[in-house]
Design a protein around this motif. Sequence first.
Motif, PDB file in Angstrom:
ATOM      1  N   VAL A 274       0.864  -1.183   0.000  1.00  0.00           N
ATOM      2  CA  VAL A 274       0.000   0.000   0.000  1.00  0.00           C
ATOM      3  C   VAL A 274       0.897   1.228   0.000  1.00  0.00           C
TER       4      VAL A 274
ATOM      5  N   VAL B  36      -1.499   6.525   0.179  1.00  0.00           N
ATOM      6  CA  VAL B  36      -2.787   5.866   0.416  1.00  0.00           C
ATOM      7  C   VAL B  36      -2.977   5.628   1.909  1.00  0.00           C
TER       8      VAL B  36
ATOM      9  N   ARG C 233     -10.164  -4.621   3.065  1.00  0.00           N
ATOM     10  CA  ARG C 233     -10.837  -4.400   1.783  1.00  0.00           C
ATOM     11  C   ARG C 233      -9.822  -4.209   0.662  1.00  0.00           C
ATOM     12  N   LEU C 234      -8.781  -3.428   0.942  1.00  0.00           N
ATOM     13  CA  LEU C 234      -7.747  -3.215  -0.072  1.00  0.00           C
ATOM     14  C   LEU C 234      -7.039  -4.520  -0.402  1.00  0.00           C
TER      15      LEU C 234
ATOM     16  N   HIS D 108      -9.436  -6.769  -2.497  1.00  0.00           N
ATOM     17  CA  HIS D 108      -9.580  -6.258  -3.858  1.00  0.00           C
ATOM     18  C   HIS D 108      -8.321  -6.516  -4.670  1.00  0.00           C
ATOM     19  N   SER D 109      -7.172  -6.292  -4.058  1.00  0.00           N
ATOM     20  CA  SER D 109      -5.905  -6.496  -4.750  1.00  0.00           C
ATOM     21  C   SER D 109      -5.695  -7.961  -5.107  1.00  0.00           C
TER      22      SER D 109
ATOM     23  N   VAL E 174      -2.778  -1.520  -5.434  1.00  0.00           N
ATOM     24  CA  VAL E 174      -3.565  -0.578  -4.637  1.00  0.00           C
ATOM     25  C   VAL E 174      -3.248   0.843  -5.080  1.00  0.00           C
TER      26      VAL E 174
ATOM     27  N   MET F  65      -8.622   3.441  -5.883  1.00  0.00           N
ATOM     28  CA  MET F  65      -9.196   2.241  -5.288  1.00  0.00           C
ATOM     29  C   MET F  65      -9.516   2.477  -3.818  1.00  0.00           C
ATOM     30  N   ALA F  66      -8.611   3.105  -3.099  1.00  0.00           N
ATOM     31  CA  ALA F  66      -8.816   3.346  -1.669  1.00  0.00           C
ATOM     32  C   ALA F  66     -10.022   4.240  -1.436  1.00  0.00           C
TER      33      ALA F  66
ATOM     34  N   GLU G   9     -13.149   2.105  -1.995  1.00  0.00           N
ATOM     35  CA  GLU G   9     -13.370   0.978  -1.096  1.00  0.00           C
ATOM     36  C   GLU G   9     -13.704   1.394   0.342  1.00  0.00           C
TER      37      GLU G   9
END
Length: 476
Positions: free
Chosen positions: A325, A329, A350-351, A354-355, A362, A366-367, A370
């Motif tokens: 990350v 972020v 969540r990150l 998703h990744s 990331v 995206m952050a 999410e």
Amino acid sequence: MPNDDQESWVRVKARLRTEVGDDVFSSWFGRMELEGIDEGGVRLSVPTRFLKSWIQSHYAEKVLTCWQADRSEVGRIELIVRSAVLKTTAQPKPKVEPALAMHGENRPHNGNGMSRPIPVGDAAVHEALGGSPLDARLTFDSFVVGRSNTLAQAAAKQVAAARRTDPVMFNPLYIHAGVGLGKTHLLQAITWAGNAGGERKVLYLTAEKFMYGFVAALRAQNAIAFKEALRGIGVLVIDDLQFLQGKSTQAEFCHTLNALIDAGRQVVIASDRPPSELESLDERVRSRLAGGLVVEMGGLGEELRLEILKARVQAARAHHPTFDVPLPVLGYIAKTVTHNGRDLEGALNRLLAHSKLTGQSVTMEMAEREVKDLIRPQEPKRVKIEDIQRIVARQYNVSRSDLLSSRRTANVVRPRQVAMYLAKTLTLRSLPEIGRRFGGRDHTTVLHAVRKIEGLVGNDVTLSEEIEILKRQLQE
């Protein structure tokens, strides 16, 4: 019974006392008696099924070893309940480390190593005294220290590192904080670290588990043994005390608390509020809790939130080496996800998900997508009745003791009514609780004060402005 058998039993008890210590010996073996020795087996008895179950689960091997040191031909220990007809043989079993033995990892076994059924009441008591489940991640090493939790962490480490012979510095240690700020983390860290040392047994229980065990003990007619077991613990850790309900359970908790503290045993408690605000608890319990070290863990500042996120990313890489990350972020999450540590954990999860599922790196976009539902409006400061009394007294140039007194002069009555009104509108406290905190007044007095100020605010501009100023001061 032959004299040499009794002499062997005296030596075995002395050896057992040396190995487990006076406190443990008194709690578990003080009422054990020798019934007989024959064909390589020793028959011992205890007065309750619960004692039998606990000794078989935790000390069967140690008792056998002590006998074998005196008589090498002894191959088994038969443990019975003096008032019972059924007998169960306790055979040697693999050695159990102290930390596991205190957390319900081991169940009583029969001679074939198979789990032995226990009556429902005894099983429930045994489960409660095995402790509540522990999370292996919640250790001192994984706890991130910042300005808001430094004192709580230092006190917790002091408790965990103390030896049996050390004087108790503060008892009980009472830690309070809002949801997700690290109370449970510290309590479980104390349990892991304390049991790893092996000198003092640490038992971690949620308030719910304590209630469950006590009620089960009453039903199984093992209440005395349950109390003795709790009072034989070196360090008792109780989490979420605010959920402790029921007069009999609270009374038993009070007796246990007093017995442990008076015996120099350490007690550690966590709750979501200070002792004075635990309205459901008896005044004697609140007073005893307040007599120790009371530490508040404050909210997580942005700097501490960022350090927590960095630590969690590092921990995640142990299982997901490619997870990364970017610092901007992390900074964004630390700045916007402000509610508590659990929301920070949820954001990272969540990150990570998703990744891993999409194969994408990331990014800030995206952050933002999410974690948007984790960005909550800043909660207003939790107002305490003590703060209301202090600020109102200063505003109207009277003392706090005046507000709590029975004086009925005009310069005291109006400030007292304003303070009661603010207590009702800015806190969740009930009318009876507010009355108690204002010198033991009846709830009808509080209701009269609230209605009086409500009626005046609409017509008295000066009073209305004064109250708004007081509200702003209390929310700062």
